[in-house]
Design a protein around this motif. Structure first.
Motif, PDB file in Angstrom:
ATOM      1  N   CYS A 204       0.832  -1.198   0.000  1.00  0.00           N
ATOM      2  CA  CYS A 204       0.000   0.000   0.000  1.00  0.00           C
ATOM      3  C   CYS A 204       0.869   1.252   0.000  1.00  0.00           C
ATOM      4  O   CYS A 204       1.785   1.382   0.809  1.00  0.00           O
ATOM      5  CB  CYS A 204      -0.883  -0.055   1.245  1.00  0.00           C
ATOM      6  SG  CYS A 204      -1.331   1.503   1.961  1.00  0.00           S
TER       7      CYS A 204
ATOM      8  N   HIS B  94       0.095   4.236   0.766  1.00  0.00           N
ATOM      9  CA  HIS B  94      -0.184   5.184   1.842  1.00  0.00           C
ATOM     10  C   HIS B  94       0.554   4.838   3.134  1.00  0.00           C
ATOM     11  O   HIS B  94       0.874   5.718   3.927  1.00  0.00           O
ATOM     12  CB  HIS B  94      -1.692   5.246   2.135  1.00  0.00           C
ATOM     13  CG  HIS B  94      -2.469   5.896   1.037  1.00  0.00           C
ATOM     14  ND1 HIS B  94      -3.810   5.692   0.840  1.00  0.00           N
ATOM     15  CD2 HIS B  94      -2.060   6.735   0.059  1.00  0.00           C
ATOM     16  CE1 HIS B  94      -4.209   6.386  -0.210  1.00  0.00           C
ATOM     17  NE2 HIS B  94      -3.166   7.023  -0.702  1.00  0.00           N
ATOM     18  N   HIS B  95       0.801   3.545   3.373  1.00  0.00           N
ATOM     19  CA  HIS B  95       1.388   3.132   4.653  1.00  0.00           C
ATOM     20  C   HIS B  95       2.646   2.267   4.502  1.00  0.00           C
ATOM     21  O   HIS B  95       3.246   1.883   5.506  1.00  0.00           O
ATOM     22  CB  HIS B  95       0.367   2.341   5.475  1.00  0.00           C
ATOM     23  CG  HIS B  95      -0.883   3.102   5.790  1.00  0.00           C
ATOM     24  ND1 HIS B  95      -2.008   3.055   5.007  1.00  0.00           N
ATOM     25  CD2 HIS B  95      -1.163   3.960   6.803  1.00  0.00           C
ATOM     26  CE1 HIS B  95      -2.945   3.834   5.518  1.00  0.00           C
ATOM     27  NE2 HIS B  95      -2.457   4.396   6.617  1.00  0.00           N
TER      28      HIS B  95
ATOM     29  N   CYS C 294      -2.598  -2.450   6.761  1.00  0.00           N
ATOM     30  CA  CYS C 294      -2.733  -1.126   7.391  1.00  0.00           C
ATOM     31  C   CYS C 294      -4.107  -0.978   8.053  1.00  0.00           C
ATOM     32  O   CYS C 294      -4.306  -0.079   8.863  1.00  0.00           O
ATOM     33  CB  CYS C 294      -2.478  -0.003   6.383  1.00  0.00           C
ATOM     34  SG  CYS C 294      -3.541  -0.061   4.940  1.00  0.00           S
TER      35      CYS C 294
HETATM   36 ZN    ZN Z   1      -2.691   1.508   3.649  1.00  0.00          ZN
END
Ligand code: ZN
Length: 185
Positions: free
Chosen positions: A76, A78-79, A147
């Motif tokens: 991912c 984002h994380h 996440c």
């Molecule tokens: Zn994420």
């Protein structure tokens, strides 16, 4: 290009940042290990999906081809945490089909990048339309996101499902129904 030296430096900083002692025995080789692992996990950055999608065979038959339960692992964006699950891909050939392992290889190429599940779903569908040029494509990804399950809302086992339809799948409910029925068998 993947720069393993940069990754090593960054992992060293990360270890310091969380209050660790990067020189202690258990961590001494960690930056190097992570750098080599990342080179593998993100190998899709440098891979070209037109290679597997260029290996086609001519056919007369234009019935639906479905490859389901293609396992994938991605990260991912984002994380920087893993998300993983299954991809299901169907297409209606227009004179050409792929070797079956080529669908799995295509999924692997897009998974081995920093990703968002929805974006990956669309990229797979678009790549098939572009390189195989079938009459239609349908892609479903179902995945568990670390996440979400390891931190924050902590809902282990919850899965995110994303769908992309292209070509004759887009507005043909009968065809979509057939796809979902074939998925369940
Ligand atoms: Zn994420």
């Amino acid at each position: 290009m993947i720069d393993q030296e940069k990754i090593k430096r960054a992992v060293g900083l990360l270890l310091e940042g969380i209050g660790e002692e990067p020189s202690r025995e258990g961590l001494r080789d960690t930056p190097d290990r992570v750098a080599r692992m990342y080179a593998e996990i993100f190998s899709g950055m440098e891979a070209d999906p037109s290679v597997p999608l260029g290996k086609v065979f001519s056919v007369q038959n234009s019935d639906m081809v479905l490859e389901k339960d293609i396992t994938f692992y991605s990260m991912c964006e984002h994380h920087l945490m893993p998300f993983y699950g299954k991809a299901h891909i169907a297409y209606i050939p227009d004179g050409k089909v792929l070797g079956l392992s080529k669908l799995a290889r295509t999924v692997e190429i897009y998974a081995a990048r920093l990703q968002l599940q929805e974006q990956m779903t669309e990229q797979i569908a678009d790549a098939l339309m572009e390189y195989l040029a079938p009459r239609g494509v349908m892609v479903i990804l179902e995945a568990e996101h670390m996440c979400m399950t390891m931190r924050g809302v902590k809902k282990p086992g919850s899965r995110t499902v994303s769908i992309a339809a292209r070509g004759i799948f887009e507005d043909n409910a009968l065809l979509q129904d057939r796809f979902f029925r074939m998925l369940r068998t």
